[in-house]
Design an enzyme around this catalytic site. Structure first.
Site, PDB file in Angstrom:
ATOM      1  N   SER A 119       7.297   2.511  -0.443  1.00 25.19           N
ATOM      2  CA  SER A 119       5.843   2.381  -0.319  1.00 25.19           C
ATOM      3  C   SER A 119       5.109   3.499  -1.038  1.00 25.19           C
ATOM      4  O   SER A 119       3.884   3.473  -1.130  1.00 25.19           O
ATOM      5  CB  SER A 119       5.453   2.403   1.166  1.00 25.19           C
ATOM      6  N   HIS A 140       7.268  -4.245  -2.717  1.00 23.29           N
ATOM      7  CA  HIS A 140       6.776  -3.561  -1.525  1.00 23.29           C
ATOM      8  C   HIS A 140       6.334  -4.586  -0.484  1.00 23.29           C
ATOM      9  O   HIS A 140       5.261  -5.165  -0.583  1.00 23.29           O
ATOM     10  CB  HIS A 140       5.615  -2.631  -1.889  1.00 23.29           C
ATOM     11  N   GLU A 152       3.630  -6.472  -2.792  1.00 18.59           N
ATOM     12  CA  GLU A 152       3.187  -5.837  -4.032  1.00 18.59           C
ATOM     13  C   GLU A 152       4.379  -5.801  -4.984  1.00 18.59           C
ATOM     14  O   GLU A 152       5.400  -5.172  -4.686  1.00 18.59           O
ATOM     15  CB  GLU A 152       2.685  -4.414  -3.763  1.00 18.59           C
ATOM     16  N   ASN A 190      -1.609   1.227  -0.163  1.00 15.45           N
ATOM     17  CA  ASN A 190      -1.584   2.578   0.402  1.00 15.45           C
ATOM     18  C   ASN A 190      -2.560   3.514  -0.295  1.00 15.45           C
ATOM     19  O   ASN A 190      -3.044   4.474   0.319  1.00 15.45           O
ATOM     20  CB  ASN A 190      -0.171   3.145   0.348  1.00 15.45           C
TER      21      ASN A 190
END
Length: 288
Positions: A119, A140, A152, A190
């Site tokens: 991540s 991800h 992702e 993130n």
């Protein structure tokens, strides 16, 4: 290329979820863990999740058996040799992951695609441990994997369009929505989410509002399904702290710096849901 058989390295929280959705979509899937005890723990998590679906009428007993029939556990990386796609879901440690990928590179056939579920770490840097950077990318997933729709798909400067499309097609085949992103620390989710969560800790730390008022404000004011402090507990405060450190080291921006309170909670072992205490008390149901 077409992905027909999938390997997953790691059968913890994320790895078991990835292995489950792959097998459930009909792909023969091999999941590897470092010990038979950890492997059985992960496989038990999968069986429990599937049984819950059967009990609620969301899944038939036959579908559960078919999924488990597509799934094979192992403690030997060599059992991944025949896979078309191998996804690493190990602990967020750069050195460990690079060592793991170097080993996988020598085991998995040259045309196979290697992927990391990291991540926060650089996909490009992980790819340098292999001789196939053109067939290396990030996938991800989000927790809990069987319920969260997003993946992702992270492309480096070296990743070929063929590898990217093969991995994206597999993600769609297992029922996920693909968001294509470049290789930048934190990717998209993130990069936007972590500063928000850190600011919530700062607001609480400064005494501007209580825990419940902060979480309710974001749920009712912005329509978020979880408040930021509850989400931090759910994800793991240690995980959030670790990701924030990596992002701060990369960008040197104050918004990515972990607040002192978060550091103290992690040092005290208050990691949230996984340890039973964080901003909430997870020993009660619902947490308080």
């Amino acid at each position: 290329m077409t992905i027909k058989q999938v390997g997953v390295v790691g059968c913890g929280l994320m790895g078991s979820g990835i292995a489950q959705v792959s097998a459930q979509a009909g792909f023969p899937t091999v999941v590897r863990e470092v010990s038979s005890q950890l492997l059985e723990k992960g496989l038990s998590t999968i069986r429990k999740f599937l049984q819950g679906g059967v009990d609620k009428g969301k899944l038939s007993a036959a579908e559960m058996e078919k999924t488990l029939g597509n799934l094979r556990g192992t403690v030997d990386l060599k059992d991944l040799a025949g896979c078309d796609l191998v996804i690493e879901a190990a602990v967020e440690n750069l050195g460990l992951k690079k060592e793991l990928f170097a080993t996988l590179d020598s085991i998995v056939r040259p045309e196979a695609v290697l992927a990391s579920n990291t991540s926060s770490l650089s996909i490009t840097e992980l790819a340098t441990s292999t001789k196939r950077p053109e067939r290396f990318l990030g996938l991800h997933f989000f927790n809990p994997v069987p319920l969260m729709k997003l993946v992702e798909v992270v492309k480096t400067l070296e990743t070929t369009s063929q590898a990217l499309e093969a991995a994206s097609e597999w993600c769609r085949a297992i029922g996920k929505t693909v968001v294509a992103v470049g290789d930048s620390t934190g990717f998209v989710v993130n990069r936007l989410l972590v500063p928000y969560m850190l600011d919530a800790v700062r607001v609480f730390e400064q005494g501007l509002a209580s825990r419940d008022d902060i979480d309710n404000a974001m749920k009712l004011g912005c329509g978020y399904p979880m408040g930021p402090l509850f989400l931090g507990d759910y994800v793991g405060l240690d995980t959030t702290y670790y990701i924030a450190q990596i992002m701060f080291d990369e960008f040197k921006e104050p918004r990515f710096a972990p607040p002192p309170l978060l550091k103290r909670m992690v040092l005290a072992g208050r990691h949230g849901r996984k340890t039973g205490r964080g901003f909430y008390d997870w020993s009660t149901n619902p947490p308080s």
